[in-house]
Enzyme design. Structure first.
Site, PDB file in Angstrom:
ATOM      1  N   HIS A  64     -54.729   0.761  -7.908  1.00  0.00           N
ATOM      2  CA  HIS A  64     -54.871  -0.337  -6.963  1.00  0.00           C
ATOM      3  C   HIS A  64     -53.670  -1.270  -7.071  1.00  0.00           C
ATOM      4  CE1 HIS A  64     -59.548   0.149  -7.545  1.00  0.00           C
ATOM      5  NE2 HIS A  64     -59.017   1.147  -6.873  1.00  0.00           N
ATOM      6  N   TYR A 119     -62.323  -8.568 -17.786  1.00  0.00           N
ATOM      7  CA  TYR A 119     -61.101  -9.066 -17.136  1.00  0.00           C
ATOM      8  C   TYR A 119     -61.386 -10.243 -16.227  1.00  0.00           C
ATOM      9  CZ  TYR A 119     -61.880  -6.257 -12.790  1.00  0.00           C
ATOM     10  OH  TYR A 119     -62.370  -5.703 -11.637  1.00  0.00           O
TER      11      TYR A 119
END
Ligand SMILES: Cc1cn([C@H]2C[C@H](O)[C@@H](COP(=O)(O)OP(=O)(O)O[C@H]3O[C@@H](C)C(=O)[C@@H](O)[C@H]3O)O2)c(=O)[nH]c1=O
Length: 181
Positions: free
Chosen positions: A54, A120
């Site tokens: 991504h 994250y």
């Protein structure tokens, strides 16, 4: 020292061990971490899962592998970047905690060779406009993956080429800056 695309950072974290286990600070606002998080995600992955590749126009990712192993693959697709075209992989282990910062324009994939947990944070809230991807094994990414038949999401399985991803990244980036002007 491993060379990283411009803006990518890997920071060692200090773990305090004692008889009970250990404690690690994974983020402090006063650190020069390169991100002001607005959202935190926790991700569990089975062995041989690959998420990505991504790239984002808007948000940065700040990653800490909590358990297991994260092989973080990075490929700089920003045409104006002094490290444009640089591609590398970095291995983050739950047993030796480190934090990695990935800025917008650096395409990335997460491979988990074993069952792993990843925490994250992101600099901007999740927005599907900012979720641009391509096939993980497109040679144009320059990534030296050493893996076979990883488990992918439906989106990542049907993703297009790296060239298409770059085109879309640049188009979204141009739209964003036009709407800011
Ligand atoms: C990323 C995200 C997903 N979701 C949802 C959407 C979906 O139902 C489910 C799983 O989402 P995805 O399949 O998109 O997750 P995943 O493929 O793990 O997406 C992530 O890949 C790595 C490589 C990144 O760079 C991240 O920024 C993000 O793009 O979780 C949220 O609710 N919030 C989020 O912030």
């Amino acid at each position: 020292m491993i060379k990283l695309p411009l803006g990518c950072v890997v920071r060692d974290l200090k773990t305090h061990d004692d008889d009970r286990g250990n404690l690690t600070e994974i983020f402090r606002q006063e650190w020069d971490a390169g991100i002001e998080p607005v959202q935190w995600n926790f991700v569990r992955s089975q062995a041989n899962v690959l998420r990505g590749v991504h790239v984002h126009v808007i948000h940065s990712d700040y990653l800490v592998c909590l358990e297991g192993t994260l092989v973080l693959a990075l490929s700089d697709i920003r045409p104006e970047s002094p490290t444009h075209g640089m591609a590398t992989t970095v291995t983050l282990k739950g047993s030796k905690m480190q934090a990695a910062l990935v800025p917008p324009g650096v395409a990335h994939g997460f491979h988990f060779p074993e069952v792993s947990s990843l925490c994250y944070s992101v600099s901007h809230y999740w927005n599907t406009v900012d979720e641009i991807g391509c096939r993980w094994d497109d040679p144009a990414l320059g990534l030296d993956w050493d893996i076979r038949d990883p488990a992918l999401s439906p989106r990542d399985t049907t993703a297009g080429s790296a060239a298409e991803m770059t085109q879309q990244y640049l188009a979204v980036r141009a739209q964003m800056s036009a709407s800011r002007a």
